[in-house]
Design a protein around this motif. Structure first.
Motif, mmCIF file in Angstrom:
data_model
loop_
_atom_site.group_PDB
_atom_site.id
_atom_site.type_symbol
_atom_site.label_atom_id
_atom_site.label_comp_id
_atom_site.label_asym_id
_atom_site.label_seq_id
_atom_site.Cartn_x
_atom_site.Cartn_y
_atom_site.Cartn_z
ATOM 1 N N TYR A 1 0.837 -1.206 0.000
ATOM 2 C CA TYR A 1 0.000 0.000 0.000
ATOM 3 C C TYR A 1 0.872 1.256 0.000
ATOM 4 O O TYR A 1 0.621 2.198 -0.747
ATOM 5 C CB TYR A 1 -0.902 0.038 1.238
ATOM 6 N N ASP A 2 1.887 1.250 0.864
ATOM 7 C CA ASP A 2 2.756 2.431 0.998
ATOM 8 C C ASP A 2 3.406 2.789 -0.330
ATOM 9 O O ASP A 2 3.464 3.963 -0.709
ATOM 10 C CB ASP A 2 3.836 2.176 2.056
ATOM 11 N N ALA A 3 3.905 1.774 -1.040
ATOM 12 C CA ALA A 3 4.548 2.021 -2.338
ATOM 13 C C ALA A 3 3.539 2.556 -3.347
ATOM 14 O O ALA A 3 3.835 3.500 -4.095
ATOM 15 C CB ALA A 3 5.184 0.734 -2.855
ATOM 16 N N LEU A 4 2.335 2.002 -3.360
ATOM 17 C CA LEU A 4 1.298 2.465 -4.296
ATOM 18 C C LEU A 4 0.845 3.884 -3.978
ATOM 19 O O LEU A 4 0.658 4.702 -4.882
ATOM 20 C CB LEU A 4 0.095 1.522 -4.256
ATOM 21 N N PHE A 5 0.663 4.187 -2.688
ATOM 22 C CA PHE A 5 0.275 5.543 -2.287
ATOM 23 C C PHE A 5 1.320 6.544 -2.745
ATOM 24 O O PHE A 5 0.999 7.639 -3.211
ATOM 25 C CB PHE A 5 0.131 5.641 -0.766
ATOM 26 N N ASP A 6 2.610 6.168 -2.609
ATOM 27 C CA ASP A 6 3.695 7.058 -2.992
ATOM 28 C C ASP A 6 3.669 7.339 -4.493
ATOM 29 O O ASP A 6 3.888 8.464 -4.932
ATOM 30 C CB ASP A 6 5.033 6.418 -2.589
ATOM 31 N N MET A 7 3.371 6.308 -5.282
ATOM 32 C CA MET A 7 3.377 6.457 -6.750
ATOM 33 C C MET A 7 2.130 7.184 -7.259
ATOM 34 O O MET A 7 2.209 8.051 -8.130
ATOM 35 C CB MET A 7 3.434 5.090 -7.446
ATOM 36 N N LEU A 8 0.978 6.804 -6.726
ATOM 37 C CA LEU A 8 -0.295 7.267 -7.296
ATOM 38 C C LEU A 8 -0.964 8.374 -6.495
ATOM 39 O O LEU A 8 -1.762 9.132 -7.046
ATOM 40 C CB LEU A 8 -1.267 6.083 -7.408
ATOM 41 N N GLY A 9 -0.688 8.447 -5.205
ATOM 42 C CA GLY A 9 -1.456 9.334 -4.335
ATOM 43 C C GLY A 9 -2.680 8.582 -3.834
ATOM 44 O O GLY A 9 -3.223 7.708 -4.529
ATOM 45 N N ALA A 10 -3.125 8.905 -2.638
ATOM 46 C CA ALA A 10 -4.229 8.168 -2.011
ATOM 47 C C ALA A 10 -5.516 8.233 -2.826
ATOM 48 O O ALA A 10 -6.239 7.240 -2.969
ATOM 49 C CB ALA A 10 -4.465 8.705 -0.604
ATOM 50 N N GLU A 11 -5.820 9.401 -3.390
ATOM 51 C CA GLU A 11 -7.081 9.574 -4.126
ATOM 52 C C GLU A 11 -7.116 8.735 -5.404
ATOM 53 O O GLU A 11 -8.078 8.007 -5.659
ATOM 54 C CB GLU A 11 -7.274 11.052 -4.475
ATOM 55 N N THR A 12 -6.052 8.815 -6.203
ATOM 56 C CA THR A 12 -5.982 8.030 -7.442
ATOM 57 C C THR A 12 -5.978 6.544 -7.136
ATOM 58 O O THR A 12 -6.625 5.741 -7.822
ATOM 59 C CB THR A 12 -4.710 8.396 -8.242
ATOM 60 N N TYR A 13 -5.244 6.169 -6.072
ATOM 61 C CA TYR A 13 -5.208 4.764 -5.665
ATOM 62 C C TYR A 13 -6.611 4.260 -5.351
ATOM 63 O O TYR A 13 -7.019 3.186 -5.792
ATOM 64 C CB TYR A 13 -4.296 4.579 -4.446
ATOM 65 N N GLN A 14 -7.378 5.049 -4.587
ATOM 66 C CA GLN A 14 -8.728 4.642 -4.195
ATOM 67 C C GLN A 14 -9.634 4.465 -5.416
ATOM 68 O O GLN A 14 -10.407 3.513 -5.500
ATOM 69 C CB GLN A 14 -9.324 5.676 -3.230
ATOM 70 N N LEU B 1 -8.702 1.317 -7.202
ATOM 71 C CA LEU B 1 -9.156 0.174 -6.413
ATOM 72 C C LEU B 1 -10.639 -0.083 -6.641
ATOM 73 O O LEU B 1 -11.069 -1.229 -6.834
ATOM 74 C CB LEU B 1 -8.872 0.437 -4.933
ATOM 75 N N GLU B 2 -11.442 0.981 -6.635
ATOM 76 C CA GLU B 2 -12.886 0.855 -6.845
ATOM 77 C C GLU B 2 -13.230 0.352 -8.242
ATOM 78 O O GLU B 2 -14.185 -0.395 -8.433
ATOM 79 C CB GLU B 2 -13.563 2.210 -6.592
ATOM 80 N N ARG B 3 -12.431 0.751 -9.233
ATOM 81 C CA ARG B 3 -12.676 0.309 -10.613
ATOM 82 C C ARG B 3 -12.166 -1.104 -10.866
ATOM 83 O O ARG B 3 -12.423 -1.682 -11.924
ATOM 84 C CB ARG B 3 -11.972 1.259 -11.598
ATOM 85 N N GLY B 4 -11.386 -1.633 -9.940
ATOM 86 C CA GLY B 4 -10.827 -2.966 -10.125
ATOM 87 C C GLY B 4 -9.512 -2.971 -10.881
ATOM 88 O O GLY B 4 -9.010 -4.044 -11.254
ATOM 89 N N ASN B 5 -8.923 -1.771 -11.092
ATOM 90 C CA ASN B 5 -7.640 -1.696 -11.791
ATOM 91 C C ASN B 5 -6.471 -2.074 -10.880
ATOM 92 O O ASN B 5 -5.391 -2.410 -11.361
ATOM 93 C CB ASN B 5 -7.382 -0.290 -12.339
ATOM 94 N N ILE B 6 -6.713 -1.983 -9.578
ATOM 95 C CA ILE B 6 -5.694 -2.380 -8.606
ATOM 96 C C ILE B 6 -6.314 -3.388 -7.647
ATOM 97 O O ILE B 6 -7.428 -3.197 -7.165
ATOM 98 C CB ILE B 6 -5.150 -1.170 -7.820
ATOM 99 N N GLU B 7 -5.562 -4.449 -7.403
ATOM 100 C CA GLU B 7 -6.039 -5.470 -6.469
ATOM 101 C C GLU B 7 -4.891 -5.820 -5.528
ATOM 102 O O GLU B 7 -3.783 -6.111 -5.973
ATOM 103 C CB GLU B 7 -6.473 -6.718 -7.247
ATOM 104 N N VAL B 8 -5.165 -5.744 -4.247
ATOM 105 C CA VAL B 8 -4.187 -6.126 -3.236
ATOM 106 C C VAL B 8 -4.820 -7.212 -2.390
ATOM 107 O O VAL B 8 -5.831 -6.969 -1.726
ATOM 108 C CB VAL B 8 -3.774 -4.926 -2.353
ATOM 109 N N ALA B 9 -4.258 -8.413 -2.442
ATOM 110 C CA ALA B 9 -4.922 -9.544 -1.795
ATOM 111 C C ALA B 9 -3.901 -10.568 -1.322
ATOM 112 O O ALA B 9 -2.792 -10.642 -1.865
ATOM 113 C CB ALA B 9 -5.896 -10.190 -2.774
#
Length: 336
Positions: free
Chosen positions: A191-204, A207-215
């Motif tokens: 999560y930390d690496a993704l937040f750094d790259m994308l920003g929390a808003e873009t990441y969210q 995630l909602e669109r299903g383009n990112i999956e962390v499982a």
């Protein structure tokens, strides 16, 4: 005593080279026991001939980084000093100058060591890459950067991040909340690496669109992952069966990066690490690259590098002692 003079083109280069309170130059002076003075854009190095020569090569290497837009810090100064000591400073020019991607704060992500550069090139040129090495070498961070770069370039439709730290329902059940809440603590580094790259808003949004999956890894079973960039982190804690299951999820137009540190296996006694085994099984297979990092590639605090080195020395001496003890025991047994 020898004295060498180096003339720089711009005063900005001198300022960047010396650093705040001359901290970069002080590192070089202490490392080689030389004196370094500047008068305008002229830099004078004096000391023993061999030390002066190495200090000059170190400064020239650092100037390559400065001209490439790098900001000098203790880590990359020490890395250049190490390359000079090993006679590998000419390879500095091979470090890619282009950034992998830009973080949400506008900072470019680039490989900082030759090991990292080879790792990034391997991910670009192969479908499956195994990145193995100690903590702090950027294995996960660079893999996420490459995934974000591929996603932004529309080379893949999804980024899938997974770790084996959580297996089935038993371990999840001990934690409060829904599935996401239970999984979050284990997947926090991703999560930390993704937040750094994308920003929390873009990441969210992704995630909602299903383009990112962390499982957790257990949820990969039975799936075929097409058009995806898939990263398996902490792979040293997979079993042989889990590793095979993960690798066979690979679909069309997808990439896989497997990262781990074989010195930090948390599996129960008697269980084989899937990462250790797969390094032997997949060696030499086309379109699969194995990248090994060492303490030289550590880009965290200098103490992390020293800790890794100390553990390597300790484990080597322990293995030598154990081997000697077994040989002596075998000789003793042979007498009776």
């Amino acid at each position: 005593m020898l004295e060498q003079v180096l003339n720089l083109e711009r005063m900005e280069q001198v300022v960047s080279l010396f650093g705040s309170f001359d901290e970069n130059i002080k590192l070089i002076e202490k490392h080689y026991n030389v004196d370094i003075l500047s008068r305008g854009t002229e830099i004078k190095i004096s000391g023993e001939p061999e030390a002066v020569t190495k200090a000059l090569r170190s400064i020239q290497g650092l100037l390559q980084l400065i001209n490439r837009g790098e900001q000098l810090n203790e880590q990359n100064v020490r890395y250049v000093l190490m390359l000079v000591d090993e006679g590998q400073d000419e390879q500095l020019s091979t470090l890619v100058s282009d950034s992998i991607c830009i973080t949400s704060k506008g900072r470019p992500v680039k490989p900082k060591t030759l090991g990292q550069k080879n790792y990034v090139e391997a991910i670009r040129n192969n479908t499956i890459v195994l990145g193995v090495g100690p903590a702090g070498t950027g294995k996960t961070y660079l893999a996420v950067a490459m995934a974000v770069s591929a996603f932004r370039a529309k080379e893949v439709n999804r980024i899938i991040l997974t770790r084996p730290a959580v297996e089935a329902g038993e371990k999840l059940g001990f934690l409060p909340g829904d599935l996401q809440s239970k999984v979050d603590p284990y997947l926090r580094p991703l999560y930390d690496a993704l937040f750094d790259m994308l920003g929390a808003e873009t990441y969210q949004k992704c995630l909602e669109r299903g383009n990112i999956e962390v499982a957790p890894l257990a949820y990969m079973r039975g799936r075929t992952l097409d058009d995806s960039f898939i990263i398996l982190d902490e792979a040293q804690n997979t079993t042989t069966e889990q590793m095979k299951m993960f690798l066979t999820r690979l679909g069309f137009n997808s990439k896989m990066v497997v990262t781990g540190d074989v010195t930090q296996i948390d599996l129960p006694e008697g269980r084989k690490s899937g990462l250790k085994e797969v390094l032997k099984v997949l060696r030499g297979i086309e379109d699969i690259a194995i990248c090994t990092f060492n303490q030289k590639d550590v880009v965290r605090h200098q103490l992390v590098q020293r800790i890794v080195e100390a553990y390597e020395k300790y484990e080597k001496s322990e293995n030598l002692y154990e081997g000697k003890r077994r040989r002596n025991y075998g000789k003793t047994q042979g007498r009776y």
